[in-house]
Design an enzyme around this catalytic site. Structure first.
Site, PDB file in Angstrom:
ATOM      1  CE  LYS A 174      -2.253  -0.727   3.805  1.00 42.46           C
ATOM      2  NZ  LYS A 174      -1.465  -1.894   4.267  1.00 42.46           N
TER       3      LYS A 174
ATOM      4  NE  ARG B  82      -5.792   0.326  11.635  1.00 46.38           N
ATOM      5  CZ  ARG B  82      -4.743  -0.185  11.022  1.00 46.38           C
ATOM      6  NH1 ARG B  82      -4.789  -1.432  10.589  1.00 46.38           N
ATOM      7  NH2 ARG B  82      -3.639   0.518  10.849  1.00 46.38           N
TER       8      ARG B  82
ATOM      9  NE  ARG C  93       8.152  -3.954   6.826  1.00 40.35           N
ATOM     10  CZ  ARG C  93       6.853  -3.752   6.972  1.00 40.35           C
ATOM     11  NH1 ARG C  93       6.153  -3.200   6.001  1.00 40.35           N
ATOM     12  NH2 ARG C  93       6.245  -4.120   8.082  1.00 40.35           N
TER      13      ARG C  93
ATOM     14  NE  ARG D  43       8.833  -2.100  11.693  1.00 40.95           N
ATOM     15  CZ  ARG D  43       7.656  -1.627  11.327  1.00 40.95           C
ATOM     16  NH1 ARG D  43       7.368  -0.356  11.524  1.00 40.95           N
ATOM     17  NH2 ARG D  43       6.748  -2.412  10.760  1.00 40.95           N
TER      18      ARG D  43
ATOM     19  NE  ARG E  22       2.668  -6.270  11.475  1.00 41.54           N
ATOM     20  CZ  ARG E  22       3.514  -5.596  10.681  1.00 41.54           C
ATOM     21  NH1 ARG E  22       4.741  -6.042  10.501  1.00 41.54           N
ATOM     22  NH2 ARG E  22       3.119  -4.511  10.079  1.00 41.54           N
TER      23      ARG E  22
END
Length: 216
Positions: free
Chosen positions: A17, A92, A131, A164, A175
């Site tokens: 996104k 959401r 990532r 992270r 997630r």
């Protein structure tokens, strides 16, 4: 300019996104609306909504939908949103979607399309667990799909790249589970309204080309 310009982007973590938003924002005068950015701005400007949110957050409580929706409405009322907007991270839930719908009707600036970036879980997990973020400027890289030119060094500012803790495989799977549980009803909600556009392509240039064709 695109005819359909009031957009919501929905997608799991790692669906792209942010990448697609960035490309479109460079080409079109969209306002990019992120609830996280709005929340920080309201608190920084010490607005009534910002003070309410700050008290709740300091107490470790979730900010109610009505407060978040109020912030989003205030942002949507700003002049730059008349040229089009991309809502990222809101709504959401169905309740938030209802509140957003009310706000847009009041502002006479209706929603045009909801873009759902549908990506296979295996690819999402690869993206998430590879990532990297720049400590200095926040630029995002991916060791597999979009690596920096020099390993561990940001192309833009030369800052250190790091991973992270929430980009571990276990956290990434969690997630995704949360996303599907929370978001599937929202996808169904917008599909029934005839607003949903599902994108299954994964190449960013092809995605942008397809969106430009669909939204023209």
């Amino acid at each position: 300019m695109l005819k359909q310009k009031n957009l919501i982007f929905i997608g799991a973590p790692g669906a792209g996104k942010g990448t697609i938003s960035g490309i479109l924002l460079a080409k079109y005068p969209f306002a990019h609306i992120s609830t996280g950015d709005i929340l920080r701005d309201e608190i920084k400007r010490d607005t009534q909504l910002g003070r309410e949110a700050s008290v709740l957050m300091k107490a470790g409580k979730l900010v109610p939908d009505e407060v978040v929706a109020g912030m989003v409405r205030a942002r949507l009322a700003q002049p730059d949103c008349q040229k089009g907007f991309i809502l990222d991270g809101f709504p959401r839930t169905i309740h938030q979607a209802d509140l957003l719908g009310e706000a847009l009707r009041e502002l006479n600036n209706p929603l045009d399309r909801v873009i759902y970036f549908k990506v296979d879980d295996e690819l999402l997990l690869q993206r998430l667990t590879a990532r990297q973020n720049c400590r200095k400027c926040g630029e995002i890289y991916n060791k597999l799909f979009m690596p920096s030119k020099v390993e561990g060094v940001c192309d833009k500012c030369g800052g250190e790249l790091f991973q992270r803790p929430d980009d571990s495989l276990e956290t990434a799977k969690s997630r995704l589970e949360v996303f599907y549980k929370q978001t599937q009803p929202l996808i169904d909600y917008y599909e029934k309204q005839g607003l949903l556009l599902t994108v299954t392509e994964t190449d960013k240039d092809k995605i942008v080309a397809a969106l430009e064709q669909e939204l023209a």
